[in-house]
Design a protein around this motif. Structure first.
Motif, PDB file in Angstrom:
ATOM      1  N   SER A   1       7.412  -1.973  -8.728  1.00  0.00           N
ATOM      2  CA  SER A   1       6.646  -0.907  -8.080  1.00  0.00           C
ATOM      3  C   SER A   1       7.283   0.455  -8.328  1.00  0.00           C
ATOM      4  O   SER A   1       8.500   0.577  -8.520  1.00  0.00           O
ATOM      5  CB  SER A   1       6.549  -1.159  -6.571  1.00  0.00           C
ATOM      6  OG  SER A   1       7.795  -0.936  -5.953  1.00  0.00           O
TER       7      SER A   1
ATOM      8  N   ASP B   1       3.959  -2.513  -0.065  1.00  0.00           N
ATOM      9  CA  ASP B   1       2.951  -2.831   0.940  1.00  0.00           C
ATOM     10  C   ASP B   1       3.244  -4.207   1.515  1.00  0.00           C
ATOM     11  O   ASP B   1       3.377  -5.178   0.759  1.00  0.00           O
ATOM     12  CB  ASP B   1       1.545  -2.823   0.338  1.00  0.00           C
ATOM     13  CG  ASP B   1       0.457  -3.027   1.378  1.00  0.00           C
ATOM     14  OD1 ASP B   1      -0.057  -2.023   1.895  1.00  0.00           O
ATOM     15  OD2 ASP B   1       0.136  -4.201   1.683  1.00  0.00           O
TER      16      ASP B   1
ATOM     17  N   ARG C   1      -5.185  -0.496  -6.365  1.00  0.00           N
ATOM     18  CA  ARG C   1      -3.759  -0.245  -6.393  1.00  0.00           C
ATOM     19  C   ARG C   1      -3.373   0.674  -5.237  1.00  0.00           C
ATOM     20  O   ARG C   1      -4.188   1.466  -4.756  1.00  0.00           O
ATOM     21  CB  ARG C   1      -3.339   0.396  -7.723  1.00  0.00           C
ATOM     22  CG  ARG C   1      -3.350  -0.574  -8.895  1.00  0.00           C
ATOM     23  CD  ARG C   1      -2.219  -1.590  -8.758  1.00  0.00           C
ATOM     24  NE  ARG C   1      -2.307  -2.645  -9.762  1.00  0.00           N
ATOM     25  CZ  ARG C   1      -2.783  -3.845  -9.550  1.00  0.00           C
ATOM     26  NH1 ARG C   1      -3.278  -4.159  -8.358  1.00  0.00           N
ATOM     27  NH2 ARG C   1      -2.786  -4.749 -10.501  1.00  0.00           N
TER      28      ARG C   1
ATOM     29  N   SER D   1       0.321  -8.926   1.240  1.00  0.00           N
ATOM     30  CA  SER D   1       0.473  -7.629   0.597  1.00  0.00           C
ATOM     31  C   SER D   1      -0.765  -7.267  -0.203  1.00  0.00           C
ATOM     32  O   SER D   1      -1.396  -8.132  -0.836  1.00  0.00           O
ATOM     33  CB  SER D   1       1.687  -7.633  -0.335  1.00  0.00           C
ATOM     34  OG  SER D   1       1.793  -6.409  -1.038  1.00  0.00           O
ATOM     35  N   ARG D   2      -1.100  -5.986  -0.207  1.00  0.00           N
ATOM     36  CA  ARG D   2      -2.174  -5.479  -1.058  1.00  0.00           C
ATOM     37  C   ARG D   2      -1.738  -5.386  -2.520  1.00  0.00           C
ATOM     38  O   ARG D   2      -2.566  -5.135  -3.393  1.00  0.00           O
ATOM     39  CB  ARG D   2      -2.630  -4.109  -0.552  1.00  0.00           C
ATOM     40  CG  ARG D   2      -3.231  -4.126   0.855  1.00  0.00           C
ATOM     41  CD  ARG D   2      -3.488  -2.714   1.353  1.00  0.00           C
ATOM     42  NE  ARG D   2      -4.100  -2.685   2.688  1.00  0.00           N
ATOM     43  CZ  ARG D   2      -3.426  -2.725   3.835  1.00  0.00           C
ATOM     44  NH1 ARG D   2      -2.085  -2.804   3.792  1.00  0.00           N
ATOM     45  NH2 ARG D   2      -4.045  -2.705   4.990  1.00  0.00           N
ATOM     46  N   GLU D   3      -0.440  -5.521  -2.762  1.00  0.00           N
ATOM     47  CA  GLU D   3       0.117  -5.493  -4.123  1.00  0.00           C
ATOM     48  C   GLU D   3       0.980  -6.737  -4.331  1.00  0.00           C
ATOM     49  O   GLU D   3       2.204  -6.668  -4.445  1.00  0.00           O
ATOM     50  CB  GLU D   3       0.974  -4.230  -4.310  1.00  0.00           C
ATOM     51  CG  GLU D   3       0.185  -2.943  -4.386  1.00  0.00           C
ATOM     52  CD  GLU D   3      -0.362  -2.675  -5.783  1.00  0.00           C
ATOM     53  OE1 GLU D   3      -0.396  -3.617  -6.607  1.00  0.00           O
ATOM     54  OE2 GLU D   3      -0.749  -1.525  -6.049  1.00  0.00           O
TER      55      GLU D   3
ATOM     56  N   ASP E   1      -8.059   0.324  -9.406  1.00  0.00           N
ATOM     57  CA  ASP E   1      -7.092   0.344 -10.500  1.00  0.00           C
ATOM     58  C   ASP E   1      -7.756   0.916 -11.753  1.00  0.00           C
ATOM     59  O   ASP E   1      -8.788   0.397 -12.196  1.00  0.00           O
ATOM     60  CB  ASP E   1      -6.606  -1.086 -10.767  1.00  0.00           C
ATOM     61  CG  ASP E   1      -5.427  -1.135 -11.726  1.00  0.00           C
ATOM     62  OD1 ASP E   1      -5.325  -0.249 -12.601  1.00  0.00           O
ATOM     63  OD2 ASP E   1      -4.599  -2.059 -11.600  1.00  0.00           O
TER      64      ASP E   1
ATOM     65  N   GLN F   1      -4.978   4.180  -1.474  1.00  0.00           N
ATOM     66  CA  GLN F   1      -5.528   2.955  -2.054  1.00  0.00           C
ATOM     67  C   GLN F   1      -6.813   3.328  -2.787  1.00  0.00           C
ATOM     68  O   GLN F   1      -7.694   3.994  -2.223  1.00  0.00           O
ATOM     69  CB  GLN F   1      -5.820   1.904  -0.993  1.00  0.00           C
ATOM     70  CG  GLN F   1      -6.303   0.573  -1.586  1.00  0.00           C
ATOM     71  CD  GLN F   1      -6.529  -0.496  -0.533  1.00  0.00           C
ATOM     72  OE1 GLN F   1      -6.766  -0.195   0.622  1.00  0.00           O
ATOM     73  NE2 GLN F   1      -6.464  -1.751  -0.931  1.00  0.00           N
TER      74      GLN F   1
ATOM     75  N   LYS G   1       3.420  -6.921  -7.451  1.00  0.00           N
ATOM     76  CA  LYS G   1       4.512  -5.953  -7.402  1.00  0.00           C
ATOM     77  C   LYS G   1       5.542  -6.325  -6.336  1.00  0.00           C
ATOM     78  O   LYS G   1       6.746  -6.227  -6.570  1.00  0.00           O
ATOM     79  CB  LYS G   1       3.968  -4.546  -7.157  1.00  0.00           C
ATOM     80  CG  LYS G   1       3.248  -3.978  -8.362  1.00  0.00           C
ATOM     81  CD  LYS G   1       2.719  -2.582  -8.103  1.00  0.00           C
ATOM     82  CE  LYS G   1       1.974  -2.055  -9.329  1.00  0.00           C
ATOM     83  NZ  LYS G   1       1.355  -0.732  -9.068  1.00  0.00           N
TER      84      LYS G   1
ATOM     85  N   GLU H   1      -9.887  -4.445  -9.445  1.00  0.00           N
ATOM     86  CA  GLU H   1      -8.693  -4.493  -8.609  1.00  0.00           C
ATOM     87  C   GLU H   1      -8.381  -3.109  -8.066  1.00  0.00           C
ATOM     88  O   GLU H   1      -8.817  -2.082  -8.607  1.00  0.00           O
ATOM     89  CB  GLU H   1      -7.505  -5.031  -9.402  1.00  0.00           C
ATOM     90  CG  GLU H   1      -7.645  -6.479  -9.824  1.00  0.00           C
ATOM     91  CD  GLU H   1      -6.354  -7.051 -10.375  1.00  0.00           C
ATOM     92  OE1 GLU H   1      -5.302  -6.383 -10.228  1.00  0.00           O
ATOM     93  OE2 GLU H   1      -6.394  -8.153 -10.947  1.00  0.00           O
TER      94      GLU H   1
END
Length: 549
Positions: free
Chosen positions: A36, A132, A387, A178-180, A379, A376, A183, A385
């Motif tokens: 990240s 996140d 990010r 997590s939203r990521e 992507d 947010q 990462k 998606e």
């Protein structure tokens, strides 16, 4: 002071520097392997090496808040859920629980015992801010949180690795919250790998000198730091010094939250009492006592001007007190995600008190806030998606008795790097429209406060959701010795219908394509009577555009 163990001073210094080098190798390992941008670019992580009993001995040049608090976190763990006699070779203990020694849920703290000849000789440690961990807002800074449960995944102290075997179920739980997910999983593995790098550094030292010499050197290093801190405190006149400042608000109900420090110097000891500070707030600006201790240590280490090696020995002559249920010693389950709003204020308040004892050494207040902004959005590289863009901005440093404050300078409690504009534009659907110093933002004085920064970008996606966790929008950083306060910060949404001023703490701000976000950070306070500022210095400021005509 602990019982001194005899060791050759030259050998002690060699080992001391080898330990620091080991912590720095751990630092480089995370930097090179993290996924990240908050870790790889903003550098929001720290590494350290501890002695066998849990005392921090050597650390990398990273984040003061992390490094001052890891030892307190470890004390809580070994005194409670996982005593040291349960730590085995190959274990890694992990937590992010603010009420088990952690700071806030985004910061994962990991410890790995290092063994030599079947004996635990040291502990490697790393703390990483993860992009996140769930909760009510992208980036896990949810301004509307009223309890820690709103802020994301909470992990009690646990063995993530047990005798060399990683608990993959815990990794999967972290990913799913997590939203990521990719990462955060990558950053957790980078964190684990750096602990092995620390273990290898300890292995080289023990292979050369033996564990008995290493352990004796660690004792001597801690005693050396304690003696240096005691000498620093002894230079100050005995007395009790008091100072107060404010946290603007908690983003919800509470405003003008007092942060009060009573600093008592008695010989070579110091007692800092924060008990007069405001009651804990409904919103997430609260600090646990561990966090507040870290802030106090940061202020006193700053006073030492680099003469004291920052480790557990330096903290021995310092006592930190605070009543339960206050903003500086909150009770569970109070929310704590934006604890830096109060943490920075504890640093500047303690320094303000010390300015009475050492007026020729203490600067006016720096910007005193971690300007955390998250977005947010879709992507730009992978269709379907989203990010999370995460950045932390800085402001101006306070004027010093000997010089002007630094402009747009990362300092104080967090020591973070900025996120490069070019990198952000490649990875996220944003285009920067301004990034530079703000004229007239530093407080006037014989020595001017440093300037704040303006950072503005445009959204290039169909939609976005923004959160801001800021401070110093109402009460600017104070001046000293007659200097003026720095200009407060501002946060704005600029759309087709005009500019909307946003509060300092907010989540869920909707953006459309072409909308712009503008953050203006506060300048530092000025030091000294403004009428005494030399005419030549004022002309330089005008020529450079630091002040307007």
């Amino acid at each position: 002071m602990s019982t001194m163990t005899q060791i050759d001073p030259i050998k002690q210094e060699v080992i001391r520097n080898a330990l620091i080098a080991g912590a720095e190798e751990m630092n480089a390992s995370i930097w090179r392997t993290a996924r990240s941008t908050v870790v790889r670019e903003t550098l929001d992580y720290s590494t350290a090496l501890f002695d066998r009993a849990g005392g921090a001995v050597a650390q990398s040049t990273r984040i003061p808040i992390h490094l001052n608090s890891m030892s307190v976190c470890l004390e809580d763990i070994i005194a409670g859920p996982i005593p040291l006699d349960q730590w085995r070779d190959g274990d890694v203990i992990l937590t992010n629980d603010p009420y088990s020694g952690g700071q806030h849920l985004s910061d994962f703290v990991a410890f790995k015992p290092i063994f030599a000849d079947g004996r635990r000789v040291a502990i490697a440690a790393a703390i990483v801010h993860h992009v996140d961990v769930g909760g009510g807002a992208p980036g896990s800074y949810y301004a509307k949180a009223t309890e820690v449960y709103h802020e994301g995944l909470r992990l009690p102290p646990l063995k993530l690795v047990d005798a060399g075997r990683t608990n993959e179920a815990v990794i999967d739980i972290i990913r799913r919250n997590s939203r990521e997910p990719d990462k955060i999983a990558g950053d957790v593995h980078a964190q684990l790998a750096c602990l092995d790098v620390g273990g290898a550094a300890i292995g080289r030292i023990t292979a050369r000198y033996g564990h008995e010499v290493l352990e004796a050197a660690m004792v001597a290093i801690l005693d050396q730091s304690e003696a240096a801190m005691r000498a620093t405190l002894s230079e100050l006149p005995d007395g009790t010094y008091r100072f107060s400042d404010f946290v603007d608000d908690d983003g919800q109900e509470a405003v003008d939250l007092d942060v009060v420090a009573s600093v008592k110097i008695a010989g070579d000891r110091c007692v800092v009492d924060l008990s007069e500070s405001a009651d804990q707030a409904p919103g997430p600006v609260n600090c646990t006592l561990n966090m507040s201790k870290s802030a106090v240590y940061c202020a006193l280490l700053s006073l030492a001007d680099g003469t004291v090696m920052a480790n557990s020995g330096a903290y021995r002559p310092i006592d930190v007190l605070c009543r339960d249920g206050s903003i500086a010693n909150c009770a569970a389950p109070a929310p704590v995600a934006n604890r830096m709003a109060t943490g920075h204020r504890i640093v500047t308040t303690v320094l303000g008190a010390l300015a009475e004892a050492a007026p020729d050494r203490i600067p006016a207040a720096y910007y005193g806030v971690s300007y955390v902004l998250t977005l947010q959005a879709p992507d730009p590289l992978v269709k379907g998606e989203t990010r999370v863009y995460f950045e932390v901005e800085v402001g101006g440093w306070g004027g010093h008795p000997k010089q002007d404050g630094a402009d747009g300078f990362s300092c104080g409690f967090h020591n973070l790097a900025n996120s490069p504009v070019e990198m952000c534009e490649v990875l996220f659907p944003i285009t920067f429209t301004e990034y530079g110093l703000i004229a007239d933002s530093g407080g006037d004085g014989e020595n001017r406060g440093g300037l704040g920064l303006a950072r503005e970008w445009r959204l290039d996606a169909d939609w976005g959701v923004v959160s801001g966790s800021f401070e110093r929008f109402k009460h600017g950083p104070y001046g000293l010795a007659g200097g003026e306060a720095g200009r407060p910060g501002r946060f704005s949404l600029i759309g087709a219908d005009g500019t909307t001023a946003l509060p300092s703490k907010i989540s869920g701000v909707r953006m459309g394509p072409g909308d712009r976000i503008r953050l203006e950070t506060s300048g530092g306070g000025g030091w000294g009577d403004p009428t005494k500022r030399p005419a030549a210095a004022r002309q330089r400021d005008r020529d450079a555009g630091y002040v307007s005509e």
